[in-house]
Design a protein around this motif. Structure first.
Motif, short mmCIF file in Angstrom:
data_model
loop_
_atom_site.label_atom_id
_atom_site.label_comp_id
_atom_site.label_asym_id
_atom_site.label_seq_id
_atom_site.Cartn_x
_atom_site.Cartn_y
_atom_site.Cartn_z
N LYS A 146 0.84 -1.20 0.00
CA LYS A 146 0.00 0.00 0.00
C LYS A 146 0.88 1.25 0.00
CE LYS A 146 -3.76 2.05 2.65
NZ LYS A 146 -4.60 1.92 3.84
N ARG A 169 2.37 1.77 -3.45
CA ARG A 169 1.39 2.31 -4.39
C ARG A 169 1.19 3.80 -4.17
NH1 ARG A 169 -2.23 -2.04 -2.83
NH2 ARG A 169 -1.50 -3.86 -3.92
N GLN A 170 1.11 4.22 -2.91
CA GLN A 170 0.94 5.64 -2.60
C GLN A 170 2.13 6.45 -3.11
OE1 GLN A 170 0.41 5.70 1.62
NE2 GLN A 170 -1.74 5.11 1.53
N ARG A 171 3.33 5.95 -2.91
CA ARG A 171 4.52 6.65 -3.40
C ARG A 171 4.53 6.73 -4.92
NH1 ARG A 171 9.12 3.93 0.48
NH2 ARG A 171 8.50 4.99 2.39
N ALA A 172 4.10 5.67 -5.58
CA ALA A 172 4.06 5.67 -7.04
C ALA A 172 3.04 6.69 -7.55
CB ALA A 172 3.71 4.28 -7.56
N ARG A 173 1.89 6.79 -6.89
CA ARG A 173 0.88 7.78 -7.28
C ARG A 173 1.41 9.20 -7.12
NH1 ARG A 173 -3.39 4.96 -3.85
NH2 ARG A 173 -3.85 3.16 -5.12
N ARG A 174 2.10 9.45 -6.01
CA ARG A 174 2.66 10.79 -5.77
C ARG A 174 3.69 11.15 -6.85
NH1 ARG A 174 3.86 9.76 0.37
NH2 ARG A 174 1.73 9.68 1.13
N SER A 175 4.53 10.21 -7.18
CA SER A 175 5.56 10.52 -8.18
C SER A 175 4.95 10.69 -9.56
CB SER A 175 6.62 9.42 -8.21
OG SER A 175 6.06 8.20 -8.63
N SER A 176 3.85 9.98 -9.87
CA SER A 176 3.21 10.14 -11.18
C SER A 176 2.48 11.48 -11.26
CB SER A 176 2.27 8.99 -11.46
OG SER A 176 1.18 9.01 -10.56
N ARG A 177 1.98 11.99 -10.15
CA ARG A 177 1.31 13.29 -10.13
C ARG A 177 2.29 14.44 -10.36
NH1 ARG A 177 -2.35 12.29 -4.82
NH2 ARG A 177 -3.69 10.70 -5.71
#
Length: 100
Positions: free
Chosen positions: A87, A90-98
């Motif tokens: 989890k 996934r949160q870190r990946a979402r932040r970096s994609s934003r």
């Protein structure tokens, strides 16, 4: 043309050693297709997360106890369960994609 870049996927000796490592971990033996699949995931561990399992295999994996001595489990931070660790990733990946 000569190959200038080394990669273990193209090295026959490395493939042999990976196969021996897998076979030593499975004393009951394996069929050749299972050996090839395990060899692929040993060579490319980052691809494990994108693998899709059938529902029957998924339930089998959920019932199988986690081996805490397996080297791949040491990469998760201490004190976090595997679910919490995934989890967090996934949160870190979402932040970096934003940010992109």
């Amino acid at each position: 043309m000569t190959q200038l870049v080394y990669h273990p996927a193209f090295d026959a000796y490395h493939a042999f050693l990976r196969s021996v490592r897998i076979l030593l971990a499975c004393p009951d033996g394996l069929d050749p297709m299972a050996l090839r699949i395990l060899d692929f995931f040993l060579l490319f561990p980052e691809r494990i997360e994108s693998a899709r399992l059938t529902p029957a295999l998924r339930s089998l994996v959920k019932r199988t106890p986690l081996n805490r001595d397996f080297p791949m489990t040491r990469s998760q931070p201490a004190g976090l369960s595997l679910h919490e660790w995934r989890k967090l990733r996934r949160q870190r990946a979402r932040r970096s994609s934003r940010k992109d």
